[in-house]
Write a protein that holds these residues in place. Structure first.
Motif, short mmCIF file in Angstrom:
data_model
loop_
_atom_site.label_atom_id
_atom_site.label_comp_id
_atom_site.label_asym_id
_atom_site.label_seq_id
_atom_site.Cartn_x
_atom_site.Cartn_y
_atom_site.Cartn_z
N PRO A 130 0.81 -1.23 0.00
CA PRO A 130 0.00 0.00 0.00
C PRO A 130 0.85 1.28 0.00
O PRO A 130 0.28 2.37 0.01
N LEU A 131 2.17 1.15 0.03
CA LEU A 131 3.03 2.32 0.13
C LEU A 131 3.07 3.08 -1.19
O LEU A 131 3.48 2.55 -2.23
N THR A 132 2.66 4.33 -1.16
CA THR A 132 2.72 5.17 -2.36
C THR A 132 4.16 5.44 -2.77
O THR A 132 4.47 5.54 -3.95
N THR A 133 5.06 5.56 -1.79
CA THR A 133 6.46 5.84 -2.10
C THR A 133 7.11 4.70 -2.88
O THR A 133 8.06 4.91 -3.63
N ILE A 134 6.62 3.46 -2.72
CA ILE A 134 7.15 2.35 -3.49
C ILE A 134 6.81 2.54 -4.97
O ILE A 134 7.64 2.30 -5.86
N MET A 135 5.61 2.98 -5.27
CA MET A 135 5.22 3.26 -6.65
C MET A 135 6.07 4.40 -7.22
O MET A 135 6.52 4.35 -8.37
N ILE A 136 6.29 5.44 -6.41
CA ILE A 136 7.13 6.56 -6.88
C ILE A 136 8.55 6.08 -7.14
O ILE A 136 9.20 6.50 -8.09
N ALA A 137 9.05 5.16 -6.30
CA ALA A 137 10.40 4.62 -6.50
C ALA A 137 10.47 3.84 -7.81
O ALA A 137 11.47 3.91 -8.54
N ALA A 138 9.40 3.07 -8.12
CA ALA A 138 9.39 2.32 -9.37
C ALA A 138 9.41 3.26 -10.57
O ALA A 138 10.15 3.04 -11.54
N LEU A 139 8.61 4.32 -10.53
CA LEU A 139 8.59 5.28 -11.62
C LEU A 139 9.92 6.04 -11.71
O LEU A 139 10.40 6.35 -12.80
#
Length: 387
Positions: A83-92
């Motif tokens: 659920p971590l939004t920062t993980i998605m930002i890290a992927a992008l």
């Protein structure tokens, strides 16, 4: 301390390092918020901490670190359902970094990310709006990285071109000043070696003083080249702007006229010491010359007189004329070649100037006829008010 310096020396992209450090700090903060609500599993926590470490290392080794970051953050998003939004930002961010440092890897990672998103959403109702959203999500970091890569490549190409032009200018300046000064010294030494030693001590001292003056001029030109290489371009531009604002037009014209007259007078004295006789005519101008035109004109004057000293017959008359109209500088020079001119060769100085003059839409024409040599040069110019 040395290890810290070693790591800092490996940082080639400070902006990527800063972005990675911000993400590395944001991930644990968001983890603490979700952990307080018991929404994170231990697997998600361990993977998130690993992602944070990789984010902190982005600036040190952006290629392989971004690849690992892309793989691990993608795993956390698709299979752990983090659920971590920062993980998605890290992927992008990993896609953007790869697109910047290695465009091919960036494009491949964007395609993989799009395919993984499509596969993960096949169980749900995959609508056109979802496909558009996933496409935009993958294209945004890809476009950002590619755009920054193109911008960096353009800046590097501009810097390389500027460095090449600076080297060419420095090489031309070295040829026009130091090499010509040394050529004068060689000619004077050769002349003294063929002549008998003067009985008059004063005459002998005058010869030594003349050689010393030439050597001092060469040394001064060497210092000028060193200062030019060490000079800061921005400071030079500021100094020129201040100089143009502070000095009146009339004072600047007089200063430039005196500067050209000093060069011609020095060259005439050197030719006279070698036994030459001729005409040296410098016209007047009532408008200030631009710095580039003035530098080019000084170099051409030095080159023309050096060619006369090296290739012309001292017993024949030489002539150098420099005149000005509202749109051009017109230079003419003529002399008679000596029999040994072929041994020295005409060199490449005037050939380089021909390239420079023609690039400014000017002309430089050299003619030889039955032992007589002449050159006619036309340089277009603009006053500093028109520039």
């Amino acid at each position: 301390m040395r290890s810290i310096r070693s790591v800092l020396n490996r940082v080639h992209h400070p902006a990527i390092l800063a972005a990675g450090l911000v993400l590395a700090a944001a991930i644990p903060i968001e983890m603490c918020v979700y952990s307080s609500q018991n929404l994170l599993s231990w697997s998600t926590i361990r993977i998130s901490l690993l992602v944070a470490v990789l984010c902190a290392m982005l600036g040190v080794a952006p290629t392989w670190t971004a690849c690992l970051l892309f793989a691990i953050s993608g795993y956390a998003l698709l299979w752990l359902f983090s659920p971590l939004t920062t993980i998605m930002i890290a992927a992008l961010t990993s896609i953007a970094v790869l697109s910047f440092v290695r465009p091919s890897l960036g494009a491949a990672s964007a395609l993989v990310a799009f395919a993984a998103l499509v596969v993960s959403n096949t169980q749900n109702n995959l609508t056109a709006s979802n496909i558009v959203g996933m496409t935009v999500m993958c294209l945004c970091p890809l476009s950002l990285g590619l755009g920054l890569n193109l911008l960096l490549a353009q800046r590097q190409a501009t810097a390389a071109l500027r460095q090449q032009l600076d080297r060419e200018h420095t090489a031309r300046h070295l040829h026009d000043t130091i090499s010509n000064d040394l050529a004068y010294m060689i000619l004077r030494i050769d002349q003294a070696s063929h002549d008998d030693l003067p009985d008059d001590r004063d005459q002998y001292q005058r010869q030594l003083d003349n050689l010393r003056a030439i050597a001092e001029t060469a040394l001064d030109h060497t210092h000028q080249v060193i200062r030019q290489l060490e000079h800061d371009d921005e400071a030079d531009d500021r100094n020129r702007a201040v100089q143009q604002d502070d000095d009146g037009t009339g004072k600047k014209v007089k200063r430039q006229q005196k500067r050209l007259e000093g060069i011609i007078q020095t060259q005439r004295q050197w030719l006279t010491s070698l036994g030459f006789q001729g005409d040296d005519i410098l016209g007047t101008f009532d408008y200030p010359l631009t710095d580039d035109i003035l530098d080019l004109l000084e170099g051409l004057i030095n080159e023309l007189y050096a060619n006369i000293a090296k290739h012309a017959d001292p017993d024949a008359w030489y002539a150098v004329t420099i005149s000005f109209d509202q749109q051009h500088v017109i230079i003419s020079a003529s002399d008679a070649l000596k029999n040994s001119a072929a041994q020295l060769g005409l060199g490449s100085g005037l050939e380089r100037y021909q390239t420079v003059v023609e690039s400014m839409s000017g002309t430089l024409a050299i003619a030889t006829d039955d032992g007589n040599w002449s050159v006619d040069i036309t340089i277009p110019l603009l006053s500093s008010d028109d520039k």
